[in-house]
Design a protein around this motif. Structure first.
Motif, PDB file in Angstrom:
ATOM      1  N   MET A 287       0.788  -1.221   0.000  1.00  0.00           N
ATOM      2  CA  MET A 287       0.000   0.000   0.000  1.00  0.00           C
ATOM      3  C   MET A 287       0.826   1.281   0.000  1.00  0.00           C
ATOM      4  O   MET A 287       0.317   2.342  -0.349  1.00  0.00           O
ATOM      5  CB  MET A 287      -0.920   0.010   1.223  1.00  0.00           C
ATOM      6  N   LEU A 288       2.104   1.195   0.396  1.00  0.00           N
ATOM      7  CA  LEU A 288       2.881   2.418   0.567  1.00  0.00           C
ATOM      8  C   LEU A 288       4.223   2.354  -0.155  1.00  0.00           C
ATOM      9  O   LEU A 288       4.409   3.021  -1.172  1.00  0.00           O
ATOM     10  CB  LEU A 288       3.100   2.690   2.061  1.00  0.00           C
ATOM     11  N   ALA A 289       5.162   1.576   0.359  1.00  0.00           N
ATOM     12  CA  ALA A 289       6.529   1.549  -0.173  1.00  0.00           C
ATOM     13  C   ALA A 289       6.666   0.380  -1.149  1.00  0.00           C
ATOM     14  O   ALA A 289       6.877  -0.759  -0.736  1.00  0.00           O
ATOM     15  CB  ALA A 289       7.527   1.417   0.975  1.00  0.00           C
ATOM     16  N   ILE A 290       6.550   0.661  -2.440  1.00  0.00           N
ATOM     17  CA  ILE A 290       6.404  -0.386  -3.448  1.00  0.00           C
ATOM     18  C   ILE A 290       7.724  -1.033  -3.833  1.00  0.00           C
ATOM     19  O   ILE A 290       7.843  -2.255  -3.858  1.00  0.00           O
ATOM     20  CB  ILE A 290       5.708   0.180  -4.699  1.00  0.00           C
ATOM     21  N   SER A 291       8.734  -0.226  -4.153  1.00  0.00           N
ATOM     22  CA  SER A 291       9.986  -0.777  -4.672  1.00  0.00           C
ATOM     23  C   SER A 291      11.047   0.309  -4.668  1.00  0.00           C
ATOM     24  O   SER A 291      10.774   1.470  -4.346  1.00  0.00           O
ATOM     25  CB  SER A 291       9.785  -1.308  -6.099  1.00  0.00           C
ATOM     26  N   PHE A 292      12.269  -0.078  -5.048  1.00  0.00           N
ATOM     27  CA  PHE A 292      13.293   0.925  -5.311  1.00  0.00           C
ATOM     28  C   PHE A 292      14.087   0.524  -6.543  1.00  0.00           C
ATOM     29  O   PHE A 292      14.259  -0.664  -6.840  1.00  0.00           O
ATOM     30  CB  PHE A 292      14.213   1.144  -4.105  1.00  0.00           C
ATOM     31  N   GLY A 293      14.538   1.529  -7.280  1.00  0.00           N
ATOM     32  CA  GLY A 293      15.343   1.294  -8.463  1.00  0.00           C
ATOM     33  C   GLY A 293      16.811   1.266  -8.106  1.00  0.00           C
ATOM     34  O   GLY A 293      17.293   2.107  -7.340  1.00  0.00           O
ATOM     35  N   SER A 294      17.532   0.292  -8.660  1.00  0.00           N
ATOM     36  CA  SER A 294      18.955   0.158  -8.387  1.00  0.00           C
ATOM     37  C   SER A 294      19.668  -0.305  -9.644  1.00  0.00           C
ATOM     38  O   SER A 294      19.181  -1.207 -10.341  1.00  0.00           O
ATOM     39  CB  SER A 294      19.193  -0.857  -7.260  1.00  0.00           C
ATOM     40  N   CYS A 295      20.832   0.284  -9.918  1.00  0.00           N
ATOM     41  CA  CYS A 295      21.606  -0.147 -11.080  1.00  0.00           C
ATOM     42  C   CYS A 295      22.312  -1.469 -10.805  1.00  0.00           C
ATOM     43  O   CYS A 295      22.915  -2.045 -11.710  1.00  0.00           O
ATOM     44  CB  CYS A 295      22.597   0.928 -11.503  1.00  0.00           C
ATOM     45  N   SER A 296      22.255  -1.949  -9.560  1.00  0.00           N
ATOM     46  CA  SER A 296      22.773  -3.267  -9.204  1.00  0.00           C
ATOM     47  C   SER A 296      21.667  -4.063  -8.531  1.00  0.00           C
ATOM     48  O   SER A 296      20.958  -3.543  -7.672  1.00  0.00           O
ATOM     49  CB  SER A 296      23.971  -3.142  -8.259  1.00  0.00           C
ATOM     50  N   PHE A 297      21.528  -5.304  -8.923  1.00  0.00           N
ATOM     51  CA  PHE A 297      20.615  -6.208  -8.218  1.00  0.00           C
ATOM     52  C   PHE A 297      21.370  -7.051  -7.196  1.00  0.00           C
ATOM     53  O   PHE A 297      20.947  -7.203  -6.053  1.00  0.00           O
ATOM     54  CB  PHE A 297      19.906  -7.123  -9.216  1.00  0.00           C
ATOM     55  N   ARG A 298      22.524  -7.555  -7.580  1.00  0.00           N
ATOM     56  CA  ARG A 298      23.268  -8.455  -6.704  1.00  0.00           C
ATOM     57  C   ARG A 298      23.802  -7.738  -5.468  1.00  0.00           C
ATOM     58  O   ARG A 298      23.811  -8.303  -4.372  1.00  0.00           O
ATOM     59  CB  ARG A 298      24.433  -9.100  -7.461  1.00  0.00           C
ATOM     60  N   GLU A 299      24.251  -6.503  -5.609  1.00  0.00           N
ATOM     61  CA  GLU A 299      24.865  -5.803  -4.474  1.00  0.00           C
ATOM     62  C   GLU A 299      23.920  -5.685  -3.287  1.00  0.00           C
ATOM     63  O   GLU A 299      24.276  -6.098  -2.163  1.00  0.00           O
ATOM     64  CB  GLU A 299      25.384  -4.436  -4.919  1.00  0.00           C
ATOM     65  N   PRO A 300      22.717  -5.147  -3.451  1.00  0.00           N
ATOM     66  CA  PRO A 300      21.830  -5.056  -2.286  1.00  0.00           C
ATOM     67  C   PRO A 300      21.404  -6.412  -1.740  1.00  0.00           C
ATOM     68  O   PRO A 300      21.324  -6.594  -0.515  1.00  0.00           O
ATOM     69  CB  PRO A 300      20.625  -4.258  -2.807  1.00  0.00           C
ATOM     70  N   ILE A 301      21.141  -7.368  -2.630  1.00  0.00           N
ATOM     71  CA  ILE A 301      20.690  -8.682  -2.170  1.00  0.00           C
ATOM     72  C   ILE A 301      21.806  -9.420  -1.444  1.00  0.00           C
ATOM     73  O   ILE A 301      21.599 -10.005  -0.368  1.00  0.00           O
ATOM     74  CB  ILE A 301      20.176  -9.514  -3.366  1.00  0.00           C
ATOM     75  N   ASP A 302      23.005  -9.394  -2.000  1.00  0.00           N
ATOM     76  CA  ASP A 302      24.112 -10.103  -1.374  1.00  0.00           C
ATOM     77  C   ASP A 302      24.512  -9.486  -0.038  1.00  0.00           C
ATOM     78  O   ASP A 302      24.889 -10.200   0.897  1.00  0.00           O
ATOM     79  CB  ASP A 302      25.325 -10.124  -2.311  1.00  0.00           C
ATOM     80  N   GLU A 303      24.434  -8.161   0.077  1.00  0.00           N
ATOM     81  CA  GLU A 303      24.804  -7.515   1.339  1.00  0.00           C
ATOM     82  C   GLU A 303      23.752  -7.732   2.422  1.00  0.00           C
ATOM     83  O   GLU A 303      24.064  -7.683   3.616  1.00  0.00           O
ATOM     84  CB  GLU A 303      25.036  -6.016   1.119  1.00  0.00           C
ATOM     85  N   LEU A 304      22.513  -7.978   2.019  1.00  0.00           N
ATOM     86  CA  LEU A 304      21.476  -8.243   3.021  1.00  0.00           C
ATOM     87  C   LEU A 304      21.590  -9.652   3.594  1.00  0.00           C
ATOM     88  O   LEU A 304      21.244  -9.880   4.759  1.00  0.00           O
ATOM     89  CB  LEU A 304      20.083  -8.054   2.406  1.00  0.00           C
ATOM     90  N   ALA A 305      22.091 -10.588   2.794  1.00  0.00           N
ATOM     91  CA  ALA A 305      22.080 -12.002   3.188  1.00  0.00           C
ATOM     92  C   ALA A 305      22.698 -12.261   4.559  1.00  0.00           C
ATOM     93  O   ALA A 305      22.114 -13.010   5.364  1.00  0.00           O
ATOM     94  CB  ALA A 305      22.765 -12.846   2.114  1.00  0.00           C
ATOM     95  N   PRO A 306      23.861 -11.679   4.902  1.00  0.00           N
ATOM     96  CA  PRO A 306      24.419 -11.953   6.238  1.00  0.00           C
ATOM     97  C   PRO A 306      23.545 -11.445   7.382  1.00  0.00           C
ATOM     98  O   PRO A 306      23.629 -11.983   8.495  1.00  0.00           O
ATOM     99  CB  PRO A 306      25.763 -11.205   6.209  1.00  0.00           C
ATOM    100  N   LEU A 307      22.729 -10.437   7.122  1.00  0.00           N
ATOM    101  CA  LEU A 307      21.847  -9.922   8.165  1.00  0.00           C
ATOM    102  C   LEU A 307      20.679 -10.869   8.420  1.00  0.00           C
ATOM    103  O   LEU A 307      20.114 -10.907   9.508  1.00  0.00           O
ATOM    104  CB  LEU A 307      21.292  -8.545   7.790  1.00  0.00           C
ATOM    105  N   VAL A 308      20.329 -11.646   7.392  1.00  0.00           N
ATOM    106  CA  VAL A 308      19.158 -12.511   7.477  1.00  0.00           C
ATOM    107  C   VAL A 308      19.542 -13.915   7.926  1.00  0.00           C
ATOM    108  O   VAL A 308      18.760 -14.606   8.576  1.00  0.00           O
ATOM    109  CB  VAL A 308      18.443 -12.562   6.107  1.00  0.00           C
ATOM    110  N   HIS A 309      20.744 -14.339   7.558  1.00  0.00           N
ATOM    111  CA  HIS A 309      21.238 -15.674   7.891  1.00  0.00           C
ATOM    112  C   HIS A 309      20.327 -16.768   7.345  1.00  0.00           C
ATOM    113  O   HIS A 309      20.001 -17.732   8.041  1.00  0.00           O
ATOM    114  CB  HIS A 309      21.405 -15.853   9.403  1.00  0.00           C
ATOM    115  N   THR A 310      19.909 -16.575   6.103  1.00  0.00           N
ATOM    116  CA  THR A 310      19.085 -17.594   5.463  1.00  0.00           C
ATOM    117  C   THR A 310      19.215 -17.434   3.973  1.00  0.00           C
ATOM    118  O   THR A 310      19.662 -16.405   3.474  1.00  0.00           O
ATOM    119  CB  THR A 310      17.608 -17.463   5.883  1.00  0.00           C
ATOM    120  N   THR A 311      18.840 -18.457   3.232  1.00  0.00           N
ATOM    121  CA  THR A 311      18.785 -18.375   1.771  1.00  0.00           C
ATOM    122  C   THR A 311      17.419 -17.881   1.381  1.00  0.00           C
ATOM    123  O   THR A 311      16.408 -18.373   1.869  1.00  0.00           O
ATOM    124  CB  THR A 311      19.031 -19.765   1.142  1.00  0.00           C
ATOM    125  N   PHE A 312      17.388 -16.896   0.486  1.00  0.00           N
ATOM    126  CA  PHE A 312      16.108 -16.357   0.061  1.00  0.00           C
ATOM    127  C   PHE A 312      15.350 -17.428  -0.712  1.00  0.00           C
ATOM    128  O   PHE A 312      15.823 -17.911  -1.742  1.00  0.00           O
ATOM    129  CB  PHE A 312      16.311 -15.123  -0.821  1.00  0.00           C
TER     130      PHE A 312
END
Length: 316
Positions: A287-312
């Motif tokens: 309803m509010l925060a839909i998405s964000f545009g990024s020129c990299s897909f792997r960078e944000p996803i890979d950097e989040l992974a250690p914070l989550v400690h799981t495989t997406f």
């Protein structure tokens, strides 16, 4: 405060956060990839284990024909294929751009030998309520328009007009120079205005990393350094705003630089005692925060992974 009650688990918190979160803008700075490279990357991401986090491919309307020519073999083919969804940046003659986008969709419908793709979002810039009204009247009703508006100063009138014309908003959260990063209070004021007027929004620029911190603003070795917002900060702050938390709390979440302050539970994200259940993350993302545009897909996803400690997981 966000509810501390544990809901029945329907979706993991990380899935609620990531679903369709990253619109891929590989054509744009600082990556500035060529069309073929960007399309190959997008095709690869669609087949990867993190594909549930992938949103639309972003392309200027001036390069739609190039996308058709260069990417014909990469687009999905065959009956029942899932189309690539495109968000098209438009400036100049909006009516002519609308005709071009409709023609593109006609040429790339299901079963087309040229591949299956669909333009369903158009992104425009506007600085006044008159511009919003005029430009929106030029956009064919088959497309969802997002208006990028200035984030500095009082945005309430602009967001109210976006609501009245049935469009969505867009904010620029960074850039390639330090002065392109807006103050935290301005970012939260934008989010609060969108929540008040029931206007969904997307963010763009400067959100390559999950946590706010000091980073190089481009990939050049001599790039300037600036304090960039993290996408986790932005979307957690948005969820807090969506649940009625104060501006001060939302600003604090947006300015958080300690990665250990964010904890991913199975059914919630917790930030300094503020527990945001999966269902409330889902609601904020829908309803509010839909998405964000990024020129990299792997960078944000890979950097989040250690914070989550799981495989997406694969949500397809």
């Amino acid at each position: 405060m966000i509810s501390s009650e544990t809901p029945s688990v329907r979706v993991k918190a990380v899935d609620a956060l990531l679903s369709g979160l990253v619109d891929y803008a590989g054509l744009f700075p600082p990556a500035s990839q060529g069309m073929r490279e960007a399309l190959e990357n997008y095709a690869s991401y669609r087949e990867g284990e993190d594909r549930s986090a992938l949103g639309r491919f972003i392309v200027p309307v001036s390069r739609l024909k190039e996308l058709e020519t260069v990417g014909r073999d990469l687009l999905p083919h065959g009956p029942g294929s899932e189309p690539w969804r495109l968000s098209v940046l438009v400036s100049g003659d909006v009516r002519a751009a609308g005709d071009e986008m409709r023609d593109f969709n006609s040429r790339h419908s299901a079963g087309s030998p040229d591949g299956h793709a669909l333009v369903d979002v158009v992104e425009l810039k506007a600085a006044t309520v008159d511009e919003i009204e005029h430009l929106c009247s030029e956009v064919p009703g088959t497309f969802t328009p997002y208006f990028e508006i200035p984030t500095r100063g009082d945005v309430s009138g602009l967001v109210r007009k976006i609501a009245l014309v049935g469009a969505r908003a867009k904010m620029r959260t960074g850039g390639v120079t330090p002065d392109s990063i807006p103050p935290a209070r301005d970012v939260i004021a934008f989010i609060v205005a969108c929540r008040r007027e029931a206007v969904p929004f997307k963010a763009t620029a400067g959100l390559h990393h999950p946590i706010r911190g000091s980073y190089h603003l481009t990939y050049a070795p001599d790039s300037p350094v600036g304090t960039m917002y993290g996408f986790l900060n932005v979307f957690v702050a948005s969820a807090l705003v969506n649940e009625g938390e104060s501006d001060d709390i939302a600003v604090a979440a947006l300015e958080e630089t300690d990665r250990h302050a964010f904890v991913f539970e199975d059914d919630a994200i917790v930030w300094r005692g503020q527990r945001i259940p999966s269902r409330e993350i889902e609601q904020s993302r829908r309803m509010l925060a839909i998405s964000f545009g990024s020129c990299s897909f792997r960078e944000p996803i890979d950097e989040l992974a250690p914070l989550v400690h799981t495989t997406f997981p694969d949500s397809q």
